[in-house]
Structure formats: structure tokens, C-alpha cells
Design an enzyme around this catalytic site. Structure first.
Site, short mmCIF file in Angstrom:
data_model
loop_
_atom_site.label_atom_id
_atom_site.label_comp_id
_atom_site.label_asym_id
_atom_site.label_seq_id
_atom_site.Cartn_x
_atom_site.Cartn_y
_atom_site.Cartn_z
N LYS A 33 0.85 -1.21 0.00
CA LYS A 33 0.00 0.00 0.00
C LYS A 33 0.87 1.25 0.00
O LYS A 33 0.67 2.18 -0.77
CB LYS A 33 -0.92 0.02 1.23
CG LYS A 33 -1.76 -1.23 1.42
CD LYS A 33 -2.63 -1.18 2.65
CE LYS A 33 -1.86 -1.10 3.97
NZ LYS A 33 -1.09 -2.33 4.30
N ARG A 113 -9.22 0.89 9.78
CA ARG A 113 -8.78 -0.48 10.07
C ARG A 113 -9.76 -1.22 10.96
O ARG A 113 -9.53 -2.39 11.25
CB ARG A 113 -7.45 -0.42 10.82
CG ARG A 113 -6.23 -0.56 9.95
CD ARG A 113 -5.06 -0.20 10.83
NE ARG A 113 -3.91 -0.99 10.59
CZ ARG A 113 -2.86 -0.55 9.91
NH1 ARG A 113 -2.85 0.64 9.38
NH2 ARG A 113 -1.80 -1.32 9.79
N ARG A 150 12.10 -5.21 4.50
CA ARG A 150 11.83 -3.78 4.23
C ARG A 150 12.85 -2.88 4.92
O ARG A 150 13.24 -3.10 6.06
CB ARG A 150 10.43 -3.43 4.75
CG ARG A 150 10.17 -1.93 4.68
CD ARG A 150 8.73 -1.57 4.86
NE ARG A 150 8.10 -2.17 6.00
CZ ARG A 150 6.79 -2.17 6.21
NH1 ARG A 150 5.98 -1.62 5.32
NH2 ARG A 150 6.28 -2.72 7.28
N ARG A 184 12.05 -1.21 10.51
CA ARG A 184 10.99 -0.86 11.46
C ARG A 184 10.95 -1.83 12.64
O ARG A 184 11.11 -3.03 12.48
CB ARG A 184 9.63 -0.86 10.75
CG ARG A 184 9.29 0.49 10.18
CD ARG A 184 8.07 0.47 9.28
NE ARG A 184 6.90 -0.19 9.84
CZ ARG A 184 5.72 -0.21 9.21
NH1 ARG A 184 5.57 0.39 8.04
NH2 ARG A 184 4.70 -0.83 9.75
N ARG A 195 0.45 -8.69 13.69
CA ARG A 195 -0.19 -7.74 12.77
C ARG A 195 -1.06 -8.46 11.74
O ARG A 195 -2.14 -8.00 11.40
CB ARG A 195 0.88 -6.90 12.06
CG ARG A 195 1.49 -5.85 12.97
CD ARG A 195 2.85 -5.39 12.50
NE ARG A 195 2.83 -4.74 11.21
CZ ARG A 195 3.88 -4.65 10.40
NH1 ARG A 195 5.04 -5.20 10.75
NH2 ARG A 195 3.78 -4.02 9.27
#
Ligand code: AP5
Length: 237
Positions: A33, A113, A150, A184, A195
Site C-alpha cells: 500500500k 482499520r 523492508r 521498522r 499484525r
């Protein structure tokens, strides 16, 4: 000159056709996203990319009371409370009070969410409904590899992946050349698992919420970034 030039030109033209968007990007962690929203906002003039995750991380970094409250939830892979995040978003898109600062064209990435967040968003928008909800669909197995690899630029926020979208050869940011790329704190195995579970339980039901509205479009996110982007340009029209 030649084909490559024409392709670039066509992409540019398509993105500039996007005006007055009030769009939501919905999808599990790691679906892409943020990657796609960054590119679209860079190509489409006046389109704001509003990532609630980025807003919260900025608050954590600045050590604000909001950041201090949010950090524990984020590191554990849980959602921050609805009342905290709803206020933050209303402030940015100009709903829920004085509307003089309302943004003209935006993508909400990572919000809503939960059902209460979706209902609060509808309420803030009043008669101006969402123009598009893009649901990024992807097999869960792919996500862990995407998230664990990431790396995000500490300066401009450009999203990299050590294998799929690597930094420059010297390890610096592909977009601004900054040397520091961040891993992160919620991209660790335990938080990733949490998550994904939270997404299935609390966010995936929003697909049904939006299905009847006529604005929902599903996007196969399990392809190369360029292929995803080309289809995104179509669904955002
Ligand atoms: P947030 O920052 O929103 O995280 P997220 O939803 O978990 O989404 P991600 O940023 O992890 O994934 P993405 O889909 O943007 O993927 P990306 O493009 O980076 O939220 C973080 C936390 O904040 C939450 O856990 C919660 O605590 C809190 N929070 C935020 N909003 C909230 C809300 N509304 N309510 C309550 N709490 C909230 O891509 C991932 C990786 O894959 C990158 O390395 C990228 O390079 C790579 N990649 C992307 N596309 C491709 C592709 N097509 N092929 C190969 N690799 C790709």
C-alpha cells in the site's frame, strides 16, 4: 526515443488524470500500500498520501504524548485505540469540525482499520462519499518475506526491500541518497505474526462493509510493483 519514452509518457498522463480523489487503500501489512501510494502521490499533482502508520511513527520519533501512547501498541503489532487515530485523521482531512482546511485530493493508507474507524470516516465526509476503496489482495505467505526485508529511508521515507527494491550499491536511499535506512521495530517476526492476525480479525471485515457501496475495487498485489502500479492507475480513474 522509442518505446520506453512512450511508456513513461503514458503513465505520467494517466496519473495526472486523477483529481478530487477521496480514496482508501486497504490490505494486509506488507501488501504494498505504502509503496504504491508514494509513487502515485509523486506522479499525480495535488494528491496527498496520508499514512496513519507514518503519522504515528513521526509522533513516536518526536516523543509527543500521542507517540508515547502509540509506541507500545505498534511495537506489539496491535492497533492503537480508535479514538486516538480517528482524531488524528479528522485533523488531516479536515472533517469533524471546521472544514476550511479540507484537502482536495487524498489517499488514506492504513485507515480505516476497524468498523468504528470506517463509520467515523463516513461521518466526517458527510455527503462527499469516498471515490474509491482499493483492496490489495495477496497470499499471506508472501508478506513475511516482504516485511522482514523492508528498509525505509530515515530522511524521505522511501520504501525499499533488500531483495525486491534494493538501496543504491553504497547502501543509501534510491530516492534522496541519504545514508541511513531504518528497519521498522514492528517488522520483527513476532510483531509481524500479530499484525497479520489483527488484520484478519479487525480489518478484513471492512471488505464486506465497502462491498455494497460500489467504490470497492480489488487489486492483485502479488505481482511486480510496476504491474501493480499500472492496474492501480486504471482502478483509480
Ligand atoms: P502501518 O504503517 O500502516 O503498517 P501496515 O498496515 O502494517 O502496512 P505496512 O506499512 O507494513 O505495509 P504496506 O502495505 O504499506 O507495504 P509496503 O509498501 O511498505 O501501521 C503500523 C502500525 O501503526 C500498526 O500496526 C498499528 O499499530 C498502527 N496503526 C496505523 N494505522 C492505524 C489505524 N488506522 N488504527 C490503529 N492503529 C493503526 O511494502 C512492504 C515491503 O514489500 C517493502 O519492503 C516493499 O519494498 C516491498 N514491496 C512492495 N510491493 C512489492 C511488490 N509488488 N513486490 C515485491 N516487493 C514489494
Amino acid at each position: 526515443m522509442g518505446e520506453a519514452h512512450h511508456v513513461t509518457q503514458a503513465v505520467h498522463n494517466d496519473a495526472t488524470e486523477i483529481r478530487g480523489a477521496r480514496a482508501v487503500f486497504l490490505g494486509p501489512p506488507g501488501a504494498g500500500k505504502g509503496t504504491q501510494a508514494q509513487r502515485l502521490a509523486a506522479d499525480a499533482a495535488g494528491l496527498a498520501h496520508l499514512s496513519t502508520g507514518d503519522m504515528l511513527r513521526a509522533a513516536v520519533k518526536a516523543g509527543t504524548p500521542l507517540g508515547q501512547e502509540a509506541k507500545g501498541y505498534m511495537d506489539a503489532g496491535k492497533l492503537v485505540p480508535d479514538e486516538v487515530i480517528i482524531g488524528l485523521v479528522q485533523e488531516r482531512i479536515g472533517g469533524g469540525g471546521e472544514r476550511t482546511t479540507r484537502l482536495e485530493s487524498w489517499i488514506l493508507d492504513g485507515f480505516p482499520r476497524t468498523l468504528p474507524q470506517a463509520e467515523a470516516l463516513d461521518k466526517s465526509l458527510g455527503d462527499e462519499c469516498l471515490t474509491r476503496v482499493v483492496a490489495f489482495t495477496i497470499q499471506p505467505e508472501v508478506l513475511v518475506k516482504r516485511l522482514s526485508g523492508r528498509r525505509t529511508c530515515a530522511n524521505c521515507g522511501h520504501i525499499h526491500h533488500i531483495e525486491f527494491h534494493p538501496p543504491k550499491a553504497d547502501g543509501s536511499c534510491r530516492s534522496c541518497g541519504h545514508a541511513e535506512l531504518l528497519h521498522r521495530s514492528d517488522d520483527q517476526p513476532e510483531a509481524i505474526r500479530k499484525r497479520l492476525q489483527v488484520y484478519e480479525e479487525q480489518t478484513a471485515p471492512l471488505l464486506d462493509y465497502y462491498r455494497g457501496t460500489g467504490v470497492l475495487k480489488e487489486l492483485d498485489a502479488d505481482r511486480a510493483p510496476e504491474a501493480v502500479y499500472q492496474e492501480l492507475l486504471q482502478v483509480m480513474k
